[in-house]
Design a protein around this motif. Structure first.
Motif, mmCIF file in Angstrom:
data_model
loop_
_atom_site.group_PDB
_atom_site.id
_atom_site.type_symbol
_atom_site.label_atom_id
_atom_site.label_comp_id
_atom_site.label_asym_id
_atom_site.label_seq_id
_atom_site.Cartn_x
_atom_site.Cartn_y
_atom_site.Cartn_z
ATOM 1 N N ASP A 135 -35.969 25.752 -21.123
ATOM 2 C CA ASP A 135 -36.253 27.114 -20.689
ATOM 3 C C ASP A 135 -35.507 28.089 -21.600
ATOM 4 N N ARG A 136 -36.205 28.619 -22.588
ATOM 5 C CA ARG A 136 -35.576 29.492 -23.577
ATOM 6 C C ARG A 136 -34.979 30.747 -22.942
ATOM 7 N N GLU A 137 -35.702 31.376 -22.029
ATOM 8 C CA GLU A 137 -35.216 32.608 -21.414
ATOM 9 C C GLU A 137 -33.912 32.375 -20.664
ATOM 10 N N ALA A 138 -33.848 31.289 -19.898
ATOM 11 C CA ALA A 138 -32.644 30.980 -19.130
ATOM 12 C C ALA A 138 -31.479 30.654 -20.057
ATOM 13 N N ALA A 139 -31.754 29.874 -21.094
ATOM 14 C CA ALA A 139 -30.700 29.501 -22.044
ATOM 15 C C ALA A 139 -30.178 30.722 -22.788
ATOM 16 N N ASP A 140 -31.072 31.619 -23.173
ATOM 17 C CA ASP A 140 -30.654 32.833 -23.866
ATOM 18 C C ASP A 140 -29.740 33.682 -22.985
ATOM 19 N N ILE B 5 -23.344 29.434 -8.489
ATOM 20 C CA ILE B 5 -23.698 29.177 -7.085
ATOM 21 C C ILE B 5 -24.651 30.256 -6.579
ATOM 22 N N LYS B 6 -24.367 31.494 -6.929
ATOM 23 C CA LYS B 6 -25.195 32.610 -6.466
ATOM 24 C C LYS B 6 -26.562 32.640 -7.161
ATOM 25 N N ASN B 7 -26.643 32.049 -8.343
ATOM 26 C CA ASN B 7 -27.884 32.064 -9.116
ATOM 27 C C ASN B 7 -28.377 30.638 -9.354
ATOM 28 N N ARG B 8 -28.624 29.939 -8.254
ATOM 29 C CA ARG B 8 -28.968 28.521 -8.341
ATOM 30 C C ARG B 8 -30.297 28.277 -9.055
ATOM 31 N N GLN B 9 -31.223 29.193 -8.925
ATOM 32 C CA GLN B 9 -32.507 29.017 -9.612
ATOM 33 C C GLN B 9 -32.323 29.057 -11.129
ATOM 34 N N LEU B 10 -31.481 29.978 -11.604
ATOM 35 C CA LEU B 10 -31.197 30.052 -13.035
ATOM 36 C C LEU B 10 -30.524 28.769 -13.499
ATOM 37 N N THR B 11 -29.598 28.270 -12.702
ATOM 38 C CA THR B 11 -28.896 27.033 -13.054
ATOM 39 C C THR B 11 -29.881 25.884 -13.205
ATOM 40 N N LYS B 12 -30.817 25.775 -12.282
ATOM 41 C CA LYS B 12 -31.816 24.709 -12.352
ATOM 42 C C LYS B 12 -32.712 24.869 -13.581
ATOM 43 N N ARG B 13 -33.019 26.112 -13.935
ATOM 44 C CA ARG B 13 -33.820 26.342 -15.133
ATOM 45 C C ARG B 13 -33.066 25.911 -16.386
ATOM 46 N N ILE B 14 -31.782 26.176 -16.414
ATOM 47 C CA ILE B 14 -30.965 25.755 -17.560
ATOM 48 C C ILE B 14 -30.975 24.232 -17.665
ATOM 49 N N PHE B 15 -30.939 23.563 -16.509
ATOM 50 C CA PHE B 15 -30.908 22.102 -16.489
ATOM 51 C C PHE B 15 -32.238 21.475 -16.896
ATOM 52 N N SER B 16 -33.271 22.284 -17.052
ATOM 53 C CA SER B 16 -34.537 21.732 -17.545
ATOM 54 C C SER B 16 -34.436 21.390 -19.019
ATOM 55 N N ASP C 279 -15.271 34.171 -16.653
ATOM 56 C CA ASP C 279 -14.643 35.485 -16.808
ATOM 57 C C ASP C 279 -15.712 36.561 -16.953
ATOM 58 N N LYS C 280 -16.782 36.238 -17.643
ATOM 59 C CA LYS C 280 -17.838 37.217 -17.910
ATOM 60 C C LYS C 280 -18.779 37.393 -16.720
ATOM 61 N N PHE C 281 -19.263 36.266 -16.185
ATOM 62 C CA PHE C 281 -20.297 36.337 -15.151
ATOM 63 C C PHE C 281 -19.726 36.329 -13.726
ATOM 64 N N GLY C 282 -18.521 35.828 -13.573
ATOM 65 C CA GLY C 282 -17.940 35.677 -12.242
ATOM 66 C C GLY C 282 -17.829 34.212 -11.859
ATOM 67 N N ASP C 283 -16.798 33.868 -11.130
ATOM 68 C CA ASP C 283 -16.518 32.469 -10.802
ATOM 69 C C ASP C 283 -17.596 31.829 -9.940
ATOM 70 N N TRP C 284 -18.347 32.627 -9.167
ATOM 71 C CA TRP C 284 -19.365 32.095 -8.263
ATOM 72 C C TRP C 284 -20.783 32.276 -8.809
ATOM 73 N N TYR C 285 -20.898 32.677 -10.055
ATOM 74 C CA TYR C 285 -22.205 33.036 -10.611
ATOM 75 C C TYR C 285 -23.223 31.902 -10.519
ATOM 76 N N PHE D 186 -27.754 32.842 -20.621
ATOM 77 C CA PHE D 186 -26.446 32.279 -20.282
ATOM 78 C C PHE D 186 -25.664 31.800 -21.513
ATOM 79 N N TYR D 187 -26.369 31.491 -22.599
ATOM 80 C CA TYR D 187 -25.714 30.952 -23.794
ATOM 81 C C TYR D 187 -25.929 31.809 -25.035
ATOM 82 N N TYR D 188 -27.132 31.808 -25.541
ATOM 83 C CA TYR D 188 -27.382 32.282 -26.901
ATOM 84 C C TYR D 188 -27.242 33.792 -27.105
ATOM 85 N N ASP D 189 -27.561 34.585 -26.107
ATOM 86 C CA ASP D 189 -27.490 36.032 -26.264
ATOM 87 C C ASP D 189 -26.277 36.651 -25.599
#
Length: 245
Positions: free
Chosen positions: A233-238, A219-230, A211-217, A240-243
């Motif tokens: 990665d504090r910046e990526a986690a913040d 997919i459109k931001n695959r590099q960020l997704t891969k960083r989260i899966f590491s 609802d916040k980022f968009g249903d395709w977010y 999408f999650y913490y901040d």
């Protein structure tokens, strides 16, 4: 409470909109198994809203934790628990009414060291469906390496086994759930037990990230997704999650 069979631990960061519904779902499930032996613990993390007040009103015990790490928040809640069996579920998620019954049956059968549940979003769209598939594809190599499907969404296990594997890894800022599942599965394998997934019960989780980022977010931001899966990665986690609020 002199005796406690279940402790349901719920990490919560500014969840006044969701926590009441989550706790009502736990209460509904508690009616079917050890109704007087189920405690609810809300680990209120960096909350600036009425999460704690709503949780107490619903009958939960509230502890506070200020770590910017979901693993640390889960650990704090579980370490405060009095129950023999731990169930941990997110504040924006609802367990189904027979969840605790099925968890009790699986653990008391001694065939399982613990396990998880399958999630269902409270709404669905092509974007959400494709995003879920994309996440599954990214997690597939980890699952194959560790012997197959590992469900999450709502973890269940004995508190004694949580202590044996050292809880959730607080060096991880994301993917702590997958890491925990892997280590719980290995513990069980050493005793001839399996890692299980609830067959009849499941978790309904909110689609608020979409609802916040968009249903395709994702997919459109695959590099960020891969960083989260590491997982580290504090910046990526913040972002999408913490901040996010």
């Amino acid at each position: 409470m002199s005796k406690c069979k279940f402790s349901v631990v719920i990490p919560a960061h500014n969840e006044e909109k969701y926590i009441g519904k989550c706790l009502l779902a736990v209460k509904s499930a508690a009616k079917y198994v050890y109704p007087d032996e189920v405690e609810m613990i809300v680990a209120a993390n960096r909350c600036t809203d009425k999460t704690a007040a709503v949780a107490r009103h619903c009958g939960a015990r509230v502890i506070t934790n200020d770590d910017k790490c979901i693993a640390a928040v889960r650990n704090a809640g579980i370490r405060a628990a009095k129950g023999e069996i731990i169930v941990t579920v997110d504040a924006d998620s609802l367990m189904t009414k027979y969840s605790l019954v099925e968890i009790r049956e699986k653990l008391e059968s001694k065939e399982y060291a613990g396990g998880g549940a399958n999630p269902k979003f409270d709404r669905m769209s092509p974007g959400i469906a494709c995003s879920a598939l994309y996440v599954a594809i990214n997690l597939l190599p980890i699952m194959i390496k560790n012997g197959g499907y590992l469900s999450g969404a709502m973890f269940w296990f004995y508190k004694a086994d949580f202590d044996k594997i050292g809880g959730f890894d607080e060096s991880l800022v994301s993917l702590e759930d997958m890491d925990f599942a892997i280590r719980l599965k290995k513990l069980g394998a050493g005793r001839g037990q399996r890692y299980g997934t609830l067959k009849y019960s499941y978790v309904t989780t909110s689609s608020r990230k979409f609802d916040k980022f968009g249903d395709w977010y994702l997919i459109k931001n695959r590099q960020l997704t891969k960083r989260i899966f590491s997982g580290r990665d504090r910046e990526a986690a913040d972002s999408f999650y913490y901040d996010v609020r």
